[in-house]
Design an enzyme around this catalytic site. Structure first.
Site, short mmCIF file in Angstrom:
data_model
loop_
_atom_site.label_atom_id
_atom_site.label_comp_id
_atom_site.label_asym_id
_atom_site.label_seq_id
_atom_site.Cartn_x
_atom_site.Cartn_y
_atom_site.Cartn_z
N HIS A 171 17.53 67.84 14.05
CA HIS A 171 18.70 68.03 13.17
C HIS A 171 19.83 68.18 13.83
O HIS A 171 20.07 68.26 15.09
CB HIS A 171 18.39 69.68 12.56
N ASP A 193 13.90 69.05 5.77
CA ASP A 193 13.94 67.65 4.99
C ASP A 193 12.29 67.42 5.16
O ASP A 193 11.97 66.62 3.95
CB ASP A 193 14.80 66.92 5.55
#
Length: 431
Positions: free
Chosen positions: A308, A366
């Site tokens: 991330h 995600d």
């Protein structure tokens, strides 16, 4: 913010300037440069504003190095594990967890604002059938100011409150109707006897000829997706909402601007990109090939859904989302879905590979949310609209916070100008 007097010294052209240093309740200290231009005649240069605090806020705190995400001080894993989305909405909006009576009143208010103005159906029907659901959402949310005139006066606290409730309540209906219109199915109206997540699932998947029985596991997984995406500090779409709001724009226009920004693949489209990658891999036997490509610095391929930009350790939302993904896959099975088979095997392979674990490239929120939405039957075109629905309360909370900020002013970033200096106009005959 503490009253401790700290300063930083900046020397420009041989002259020293003392700049205040502001101390937050947690996180890095901030050098206050508001008077730098007046004192020294220079701007600062920070493309993307990645080292610039654009506001002060009490809503969300992120420590990417330690993998921390707090909403009003509460860790996200506790909120996602023990709370539910509307309670988190109340927390973000009002700063404290609600009492039982407060929560009941808030849930009742949201539930009874879920219907859309009937004429808005014609607005939906004006789009082409193949319009992307995000395009529909941007248009419909922006058009709400044409249907709800009684909640557009930003200087009236009561109207701001009504607009906040309407947006949170109606966004699931707007997203579900965008989906229905995209698929050519009739619109399904909300029901007051269902909770927030169950109502959304029913509006997406029910049809007039037979009702849709909401599975509690799927409803809980959907609620967690909403909760884990509720707010994420001053990201691109939140900053867009704040910037639009700084001009005095009405709340519906501001949220529409946030949705438009979220539509960008570098922001809200990460889980869609992850699913597209899984489909590209195709079958579990090809996973070693793609892991080898991900390790090759000369190969442009990257594993989507791992690591991330903000979280340099682990994504604190991913652990809770993984639990939901496991529950949903156990319920719905993955035997007949090659994409989900690839996802499970890829997760296992990456978590066992020192290359990824040493670099802390763990599956992020995600990766797991994409798996869940795929298993539920949502097309990838609906992933970002669901993200927008989830993030609406964060945008509204940040928008609302601006009005209590005594330093609130219209946004006006500066620039490093590298164009031509002044020159005289040349008549067309002489060019």
């Amino acid at each position: 913010m503490s009253d401790q007097k700290k300063t930083a010294t900046l020397t420009v052209n041989g002259q020293s300037h003392e700049l205040p240093v502001l101390t937050p309740t947690t996180g890095p200290e901030v050098v206050d440069i508001r008077k730098l231009y007046a004192q020294a005649g220079v701007f600062t240069y920070d493309p993307g504003f990645t080292s610039t605090a654009s506001c002060d806020s009490t809503i969300t705190y992120i420590d990417g190095e330690e993998g921390v995400l707090l909403h009003r001080g509460y860790p996200i894993d506790q909120l996602a594990g023990k709370s539910h989305y509307l309670e988190v909405c109340y927390l973000l909006l009002y700063g404290e967890l609600p009492t039982a009576a407060d929560l009941e009143k808030f849930e009742n208010t949201i539930t009874h604002h879920t219907m859309l103005h009937e004429q808005m159906q014609y607005f939906f029907r004006g789009f082409r059938r193949d319009a992307h659901p995000m395009a529909i959402m941007v248009g419909v949310v922006g058009a709400m100011s044409a249907f709800y005139h009684d909640s557009t006066d930003i200087n009236d606290p009561r109207q701001r409150e009504i607009a906040s409730h309407r947006l949170i309540a109606k966004m699931p209906t707007i997203a579900a109707w965008a989906y229905k219109y995209h698929t050519g199915q009739p619109f399904i109206y909300p029901r007051n006897d269902l909770d927030y997540a169950s109502n959304f699932l029913r509006m997406c998947f029910a049809v007039p000829v037979e009702d849709y029985e909401v599975n509690p596991i799927l409803s809980r997984a959907m609620d967690r997706i909403f909760t884990l995406h509720a707010d994420h500090e001053q990201n691109a779409s939140t900053s867009t909402v704040r910037l639009a709001s700084s001009s005095g724009a009405n709340p519906f226009a501001c949220i529409a601007a946030g949705i438009a920004c979220l539509w960008g693949p570098a922001h809200g489209g990460a889980n869609q990109a992850c699913l597209e990658m899984l489909r590209e891999i195709g079958t579990p036997d090809r996973i070693p090939e793609y892991i080898a490509r991900a390790k090759d610095k000369d190969d442009p391929f990257r594993l989507m859904g791992f690591g991330h930009r903000v979280y340099k350790n682990f994504d604190p939302r991913a652990k809770v989302m993984k639990q939901s993904a496991d529950e949903v896959l156990e319920l719905l099975g993955i035997e007949n879905n090659p994409t989900l088979q690839v996802a499970k095997e890829l997760e296992k392979a990456a978590l066992e590979d020192p290359y990824f674990t040493d670099k802390k490239l763990f599956p992020n929120v995600d990766f797991y949310s994409g798996i869940i939405l795929e298993a539920m039957g949502f097309p990838t075109s609906m992933f970002t609209p669901i993200f927008a629905l989830s993030r609406t309360v964060g945008w509204i909370s940040q928008w609302k916070e601006q009005f209590s900020d005594p330093q609130h002013k219209i946004g006006r970033p500066r620039q490093l100008y590298l164009g031509e200096t002044e020159r005289d106009y040349i008549d067309i005959e002489s060019r």
